[in-house]
Design an enzyme around this catalytic site. Structure first.
Site, PDB file in Angstrom:
ATOM      1  N   CYS A 152     -66.075   1.437  20.425  1.00 48.67           N
ATOM      2  CA  CYS A 152     -65.255   0.426  19.745  1.00 48.67           C
ATOM      3  C   CYS A 152     -64.386  -0.372  20.709  1.00 48.67           C
ATOM      4  O   CYS A 152     -63.826  -1.404  20.319  1.00 48.67           O
ATOM      5  CB  CYS A 152     -64.387   1.094  18.690  1.00 48.67           C
ATOM      6  SG  CYS A 152     -65.344   2.079  17.514  1.00 48.67           S
TER       7      CYS A 152
ATOM      8  N   ASN B  70     -66.197  -0.827   9.257  1.00 51.10           N
ATOM      9  CA  ASN B  70     -66.004  -0.576  10.690  1.00 51.10           C
ATOM     10  C   ASN B  70     -67.312  -0.935  11.409  1.00 51.10           C
ATOM     11  O   ASN B  70     -68.320  -0.268  11.230  1.00 51.10           O
ATOM     12  CB  ASN B  70     -65.655   0.896  10.904  1.00 51.10           C
ATOM     13  CG  ASN B  70     -65.453   1.270  12.368  1.00 51.10           C
ATOM     14  OD1 ASN B  70     -65.908   0.577  13.270  1.00 51.10           O
ATOM     15  ND2 ASN B  70     -64.784   2.382  12.595  1.00 51.10           N
TER      16      ASN B  70
ATOM     17  N   HIS C 188     -59.205  -3.281  17.076  1.00 45.85           N
ATOM     18  CA  HIS C 188     -60.467  -2.834  16.507  1.00 45.85           C
ATOM     19  C   HIS C 188     -60.254  -2.543  15.032  1.00 45.85           C
ATOM     20  O   HIS C 188     -59.297  -1.861  14.641  1.00 45.85           O
ATOM     21  CB  HIS C 188     -60.952  -1.584  17.236  1.00 45.85           C
ATOM     22  CG  HIS C 188     -61.978  -0.799  16.476  1.00 45.85           C
ATOM     23  ND1 HIS C 188     -63.110  -1.375  15.946  1.00 45.85           N
ATOM     24  CD2 HIS C 188     -62.026   0.529  16.138  1.00 45.85           C
ATOM     25  CE1 HIS C 188     -63.814  -0.451  15.314  1.00 45.85           C
ATOM     26  NE2 HIS C 188     -63.182   0.702  15.414  1.00 45.85           N
TER      27      HIS C 188
END
Length: 327
Positions: free
Chosen positions: A124, A278, A248
């Site tokens: 990420c 996500n 993120h």
């Protein structure tokens, strides 16, 4: 676990000059998830803020999403010519296969006839890490135009029998063009890794994501705010001078908690998690492009990008936005 380390500001001659994105047509709603595991829409929204996520078609690989994002960028910024691109960096943990790289497939698809093409694996934190690498390559003087992409097909490695993780992940891609500039806009950066925490987010033997959400949440809340403050302090800036914070997009509640620790109004945080889930390395460029399309990003604004995730690794970048709104 260790705190993020301080890095001094560095001289930079890079800035972002174009942007594009792509998400697959198919969506997975919270109602769809309800049919798979014992959960419901209210619980998912309350815990994560996620309303839906996108899923690649059976014949869509990560390279296809990355290529679509770059083609979107090229169509919106027609003064960019692929033959002038001399570098492609793709941040991903879900490459089509171990090799050839996703970056090399993007290179072939867009006709960038002479360029470096490399994949970057930093989960990420990958997109921000790739931006830092692009800046470093430009500083050598050997490169002038580098495409940086974050692209993922996380639904392919999501266990839809695992209630704690299947609500989270989606697919998508975002791309930016980083160019050399007479006056740079990349102001400061930092990065740190705590490998002892790698067991908290990993791929198991069945090739599914396993995540200890509680521990990752605690780690992010104790390290990310310090990292953001480091970025600002390196160039003598305060948190109240920050126009936008782009972390993120792991979880909307996590973003809100980080903002609270920073004493930053949550409306200054840009996210992509509510509509996309996500998307790991793609989450920051997706959030940036959504904000750009909405007219939120204006030249001269001070923006902090901050990626964090499996590794446990994190990367931050403070920049001045220089990309003017398209009329």
């Amino acid at each position: 676990m260790t705190q993020t380390s301080k890095f001094p500001a560095f001289a930079s001659n890079s800035h972002i000059t174009a942007i594009g994105s792509y998400v697959p047509e198919k969506t997975i709603t919270n109602s769809d998830i309800e049919k798979l595991v014992d959960t419901d829409n209210d619980w998912i929204v309350r815990r994560t803020g996620i309303e839906q996520r996108h899923q690649a078609a059976s014949d869509q690989l990560t390279s296809h999403l990355a290529i679509a994002a770059v083609r979107d960028m090229l169509s919106r910024f027609p003064d960019i010519f692929p033959q002038d691109i001399d570098g492609i960096l793709v941040a991903t943990t879900t490459a089509d296969r171990p090799f050839p790289s996703v970056a090399s497939q993007v290179q072939e698809a867009i006709g960038a006839t002479k360029c470096l093409a490399v994949d970057v694996s930093a989960a990420c934190a990958g997109f921000v890490t790739a931006l830092q690498m692009a800046n470093g390559l430009i500083l050598t003087g050997a490169y002038r135009k580098i495409v940086v992409i974050g692209a993922e097909t996380l639904t392919r490695i999501t266990d839809y029998t695992d209630r704690s993780t299947c609500i989270l992940f989606g697919d998508g891609a975002g791309a930016v063009l980083v160019e050399a500039a007479a006056k740079g806009a990349f102001l400061s950066s930092n990065a740190s890794t705590d490998g002892s925490g790698g067991i908290q987010v990993y791929i198991n033997d069945s090739q599914y994501i396993v995540q200890n959400g509680r521990e990752v949440y605690k780690w992010a809340l104790t390290t990310v705010p310090n990292g953001v403050l480091d970025l600002l302090q390196a160039v003598g800036k305060r948190i109240d001078e920050l126009d936008w914070f782009v972390p993120h997009s792991a979880n909307l509640r996590m973003i809100e908690a980080i903002c609270e620790r920073l004493e930053l109004p949550p409306e200054k945080a840009l996210e992509s998690v509510v509509r996309n889930g996500n998307t790991s390395a793609a989450s920051i460029p997706l959030a940036l492009d959504a904000a750009y399309k909405e007219g939120k990003l204006n030249s001269g604004q001070l923006i902090a990008l901050y990626g964090f995730g499996s590794g446990l690794t994190q990367s931050g970048l403070l920049l001045r936005w220089t990309l003017e709104q398209k009329v």
